[in-house]
Design an enzyme around this catalytic site. Structure first.
Site, PDB file in Angstrom:
ATOM      1  N   ASP A   7      52.482  66.898 115.248  1.00 44.02           N
ATOM      2  CA  ASP A   7      51.255  66.382 115.835  1.00 44.02           C
ATOM      3  C   ASP A   7      50.769  65.244 114.924  1.00 44.02           C
ATOM      4  O   ASP A   7      51.325  65.034 113.828  1.00 44.02           O
ATOM      5  CB  ASP A   7      50.213  67.504 115.919  1.00 44.02           C
ATOM      6  CG  ASP A   7      49.179  67.256 117.020  1.00 44.02           C
ATOM      7  OD1 ASP A   7      49.069  66.104 117.491  1.00 44.02           O
ATOM      8  OD2 ASP A   7      48.485  68.207 117.403  1.00 44.02           O
ATOM      9  N   ARG A  26      43.529  71.816 129.954  1.00 41.57           N
ATOM     10  CA  ARG A  26      44.781  71.104 129.651  1.00 41.57           C
ATOM     11  C   ARG A  26      45.962  72.076 129.768  1.00 41.57           C
ATOM     12  O   ARG A  26      47.105  71.646 129.930  1.00 41.57           O
ATOM     13  CB  ARG A  26      44.735  70.497 128.247  1.00 41.57           C
ATOM     14  CG  ARG A  26      43.662  69.432 128.069  1.00 41.57           C
ATOM     15  CD  ARG A  26      43.474  69.094 126.598  1.00 41.57           C
ATOM     16  NE  ARG A  26      44.678  68.521 126.015  1.00 41.57           N
ATOM     17  CZ  ARG A  26      44.861  68.340 124.695  1.00 41.57           C
ATOM     18  NH1 ARG A  26      43.915  68.725 123.834  1.00 41.57           N
ATOM     19  NH2 ARG A  26      45.976  67.796 124.245  1.00 41.57           N
ATOM     20  N   LYS A  83      53.968  70.750 123.980  1.00 42.60           N
ATOM     21  CA  LYS A  83      53.049  70.848 122.845  1.00 42.60           C
ATOM     22  C   LYS A  83      52.047  71.975 123.108  1.00 42.60           C
ATOM     23  O   LYS A  83      51.861  72.373 124.267  1.00 42.60           O
ATOM     24  CB  LYS A  83      52.345  69.512 122.606  1.00 42.60           C
ATOM     25  CG  LYS A  83      51.487  68.998 123.775  1.00 42.60           C
ATOM     26  CD  LYS A  83      50.935  67.617 123.486  1.00 42.60           C
ATOM     27  CE  LYS A  83      49.957  67.174 124.568  1.00 42.60           C
ATOM     28  NZ  LYS A  83      49.484  65.787 124.362  1.00 42.60           N
ATOM     29  N   HIS A  84      51.484  72.603 122.054  1.00 43.02           N
ATOM     30  CA  HIS A  84      51.535  72.286 120.635  1.00 43.02           C
ATOM     31  C   HIS A  84      52.069  73.523 119.922  1.00 43.02           C
ATOM     32  O   HIS A  84      51.286  74.449 119.677  1.00 43.02           O
ATOM     33  CB  HIS A  84      50.167  71.954 120.091  1.00 43.02           C
ATOM     34  CG  HIS A  84      49.384  70.965 120.891  1.00 43.02           C
ATOM     35  ND1 HIS A  84      48.745  71.277 122.089  1.00 43.02           N
ATOM     36  CD2 HIS A  84      49.149  69.650 120.681  1.00 43.02           C
ATOM     37  CE1 HIS A  84      48.124  70.206 122.559  1.00 43.02           C
ATOM     38  NE2 HIS A  84      48.346  69.196 121.734  1.00 43.02           N
ATOM     39  N   HIS A 110      41.790  68.419 114.472  1.00 41.20           N
ATOM     40  CA  HIS A 110      41.296  67.080 114.129  1.00 41.20           C
ATOM     41  C   HIS A 110      40.243  67.178 113.019  1.00 41.20           C
ATOM     42  O   HIS A 110      40.084  66.249 112.224  1.00 41.20           O
ATOM     43  CB  HIS A 110      40.663  66.401 115.347  1.00 41.20           C
ATOM     44  CG  HIS A 110      41.652  65.900 116.350  1.00 41.20           C
ATOM     45  ND1 HIS A 110      42.193  66.702 117.322  1.00 41.20           N
ATOM     46  CD2 HIS A 110      42.195  64.662 116.538  1.00 41.20           C
ATOM     47  CE1 HIS A 110      43.025  66.002 118.067  1.00 41.20           C
ATOM     48  NE2 HIS A 110      43.045  64.759 117.612  1.00 41.20           N
ATOM     49  N   ASP A 156      49.914  59.624 125.644  1.00 41.42           N
ATOM     50  CA  ASP A 156      49.454  60.948 126.077  1.00 41.42           C
ATOM     51  C   ASP A 156      48.991  60.833 127.521  1.00 41.42           C
ATOM     52  O   ASP A 156      47.916  60.280 127.785  1.00 41.42           O
ATOM     53  CB  ASP A 156      48.277  61.415 125.217  1.00 41.42           C
ATOM     54  CG  ASP A 156      48.684  61.786 123.798  1.00 41.42           C
ATOM     55  OD1 ASP A 156      49.398  62.778 123.639  1.00 41.42           O
ATOM     56  OD2 ASP A 156      48.277  61.071 122.869  1.00 41.42           O
ATOM     57  N   ARG A 171      45.678  58.502 129.323  1.00 42.26           N
ATOM     58  CA  ARG A 171      45.298  57.186 128.790  1.00 42.26           C
ATOM     59  C   ARG A 171      45.415  56.082 129.835  1.00 42.26           C
ATOM     60  O   ARG A 171      44.551  55.218 129.927  1.00 42.26           O
ATOM     61  CB  ARG A 171      46.163  56.838 127.581  1.00 42.26           C
ATOM     62  CG  ARG A 171      46.354  57.940 126.554  1.00 42.26           C
ATOM     63  CD  ARG A 171      45.078  58.480 125.983  1.00 42.26           C
ATOM     64  NE  ARG A 171      45.344  59.460 124.932  1.00 42.26           N
ATOM     65  CZ  ARG A 171      44.430  60.237 124.383  1.00 42.26           C
ATOM     66  NH1 ARG A 171      43.173  60.167 124.782  1.00 42.26           N
ATOM     67  NH2 ARG A 171      44.749  61.099 123.440  1.00 42.26           N
TER      68      ARG A 171
END
Length: 443
Positions: free
Chosen positions: A370, A254, A284-285, A297, A184, A192
Site C-alpha cells: 500500500d 468499498r 486489496k488490502h 493513513h 484507483d 479518480r
C-alpha cells in the site's frame, strides 16, 4: 702469446654470453608486451560485447513497448475477436517465449534500472511539480534517469479527456522500459476518473455485493476497463477484497460485503471483467482491513484477530480473487500480532507476505505495498528502511514512498552491501515483466 689467445677467447665468450642473455631478455620483454596487448584486446572485446548487449536489450525492450502501444491503438479501432481456448502445448510454448523475452530484457538492465523498476510513484514525485497535468521535457528527462516501474495518477491530474489521453500517451512513450500506468478506480467514492466527470461511475461495490449477482460485478469491471484502457491506463488498484466486519466505517461500501464467500465471488468476477478488458487487477488490502477501526493513513492500526479468524474470512475472499487470475495483490500496513507476534506492519512482514500470501495462498503474481507515505509507515521507518524491509519480506513493488530518491538509493545501498541480493531483485522483476510483456509472446 698463449696467454693473449686465452684472454681473447675469454673476451669473445663473454661477448657471446652477453648477446645471448640480451637476446633472451628481449624475447621475454617481447612476450610480455604481446601478452599485455592481447589482454587489452580481450578486455576491450568483452566490454564492447557487454555494451552492445545492453544497447540491444534496451532497444529490444523499447521495441516491445512501442509494439504494445501500437497494438493498444489497433485494439481500440478493431472489434474484439473471441478465439477458441489454446491447448496445453501452446500455452507451454507461450510461457517459454515470454520467459525468453523477460530474461533478455532483465539481462541488459543496470542495477540502477533494476532498482528503479520496483517503484510506482506519482508524477509529482517524479518531476517535482506541485500538480502534474502534462508530460513534457522534465518527464522525459526524469524517466531517462529513473527507469521506473510505473506511475499512479489521482483526480488532481485529470482535467479533460484530451489532456489525460495526451499526458498518459507521452509518459508511456518516454519510459526506457514498459510502464505501469495506474489509478484507483474501484467504483463508488473511490473513482479518480469517473469522479472527474470523464466516465460514468459504476457505483459502489457494496451495492453490487448486496445484489448477490456476480454478473454485475463482472460488468462493472468490464465497464471500468473499457474507459481506463481508452485513456491509457493498464493497472487498476481494485477490487477491494476486504470482508466487511464489525460495521467497519473505514472500508464501508468499498467492500462487497460481510459474507466471505460472497465477497470472494464478487471480487473474482470483477477481476475477470477488468483483465479481460486489458487492465491488470489488484486485490486489496491483504490480509484484510475489514476489521480495522482506524485508518493506516493516520497511524498504526492493529487487529487482534487470530490467523485462524483471518483464514476463515478474509483469506477466503482473497483466494477467490487469486484463483480468478488477479495479477497484483496489495498488502496493507495493518499490524496483526496474532499472526506476526508483534506490531510490524503487514507490508514489511515476511510472515504475512512470504509465508501466508505466497506460501499458504499460493500467490505468485506481483505483490505491491500500500502507499508507503502513510503514517502507519512514516511514523516508524525512514523511506529507505521501509522499502528495503518490504523487499526483504517478499514484496515486488513499492508504492509511493515518502521520499522516492531516498528509498531508491536505499535499495541500491542494500544490494551493494549484501543486505539484498541482485538475484532477489531479479526475482521481482521477472514477475513484473511477465505481466508487462505478456502480450509480446508472439506465435
Amino acid at each position: 702469446m698463449a696467454d693473449l689467445d686465452r684472454d681473447e677467447m675469454d673476451e669473445e665468450f663473454d661477448r657471446r654470453e652477453f648477446r645471448r642473455k640480451r637476446r633472451i631478455r628481449n624475447q621475454i620483454i617481447s612476450y610480455i608486451v604481446t601478452g599485455i596487448i592481447l589482454a587489452a584486446v580481450v578486455v576491450g572485446a568483452i566490454v564492447g560485447i557487454r555494451k552492445a548487449g545492453v544497447v540491444l536489450s534496451e532497444k529490444k525492450c523499447s521495441e516491445e513497448q512501442q509494439m504494445q502501444a501500437d497494438e493498444n491503438e489497433d485494439q481500440q479501432e478493431e472489434p474484439a475477436v473471441v478465439e477458441a481456448p489454446e491447448n496445453t502445448s501452446q500455452i507451454g510454448e507461450e510461457k517459454s517465449r515470454l520467459d525468453m523475452i523477460v530474461d533478455d530484457c532483465i539481462a541488459g538492465m543496470t542495477l540502477e534500472d533494476k532498482a528503479a523498476g520496483l517503484f510506482i510513484i506519482t508524477p509529482e514525485a517524479l518531476t517535482g511539480v506541485d500538480i502534474a497535468i502534462k508530460a513534457g521535457d522534465t518527464t522525459k528527462e526524469k524517466l531517462s534517469e529513473y527507469a521506473l516501474g510505473g506511475l499512479v495518477y489521482f483526480e488532481q491530474n485529470i482535467k479533460s479527456k484530451d489532456q489525460l489521453t495526451e499526458m498518459l500517451s507521452t509518459t508511456k512513450g518516454s519510459g526506457k522500459y514498459p510502464l505501469f500506468i495506474a489509478v484507483d478506480e474501484e467504483g463508488g467514492t473511490v473513482s479518480r476518473v469517473a469522479e472527474s466527470g470523464l466516465a460514468d461511475n459504476v457505483g459502489s461495490m457494496g451495492d453490487i455485493g448486496a445484489s448477490g449477482d456476480t454478473a454485475k460485478a463482472k460488468e462493472a469491471g468490464s465497464a471500468v476497463a473499457a474507459y481506463l484502457s481508452e485513456f491509457g491506463f493498464n493497472l487498476n488498484f481494485a477490487p477491494v477484497a476486504d470482508v466487511l466486519l464489525e460495521n467497519n466505517a473505514i472500508i464501508g461500501d468499498r467492500s462487497f460485503g460481510s459474507d466471505a464467500q460472497g465477497a470472494g465471488a464478487m471480487a473474482a468476477a470483477n477481476v475477470e471483467g477488468l483483465q479481460e478488458g486489458g487492465v491488470s487487477a489488484c486485490l486489496k488490502h491483504f490480509p484484510g482491513l475489514g476489521s480495522a477501526s482506524e485508518d493506516t493513513h493516520d497511524g498504526m492500526v492493529v487487529s487482534e484477530r487470530t490467523q485462524e479468524e483471518f483464514e476463515a474470512n478474509e483469506f477466503t475472499a482473497f483466494r477467490a480473487g487469486i484463483e480468478a487470475g488477479a495479477e497484483f495483490v496489495m498488502v496493507s500496513h495493518l499490524s496483526v500480532p496474532g499472526i506476526t507476534g508483534d506490531n510490524t506492519p503487514s507490508s514489511v512482514s515476511g510472515k504475512v507476505i512470504s509465508d501466508l500470501l505466497r506460501g499458504e495462498l499460493g500467490f505468485d503474481g506481483i505483490v505491491i505495498t500500500d502507499a508507503m507515505d502513510m503514517s502507519a509507515i512514516t511514523d516508524y521507518y525512514t523511506a529507505d528502511e521501509a522499502a528495503v524491509m518490504a523487499l526483504q519480506a517478499g514484496a515486488d513493488m513499492i508504492l509511493m514512498p515518502e521520499d522516492f530518491e531516498t528509498a531508491y538509493n536505499g535499495v541500491l545501498e542494500a544490494v551493494n552491501s549484501g543486505r539484498l541480493s541482485e538475484e532477489r531483485i531479479d526475482e521481482s522483476l521477472r514477475r513484473i515483466f511477465r505481466v508487462k510483456m505478456k502480450d509480446r509472446a508472439e506465435e
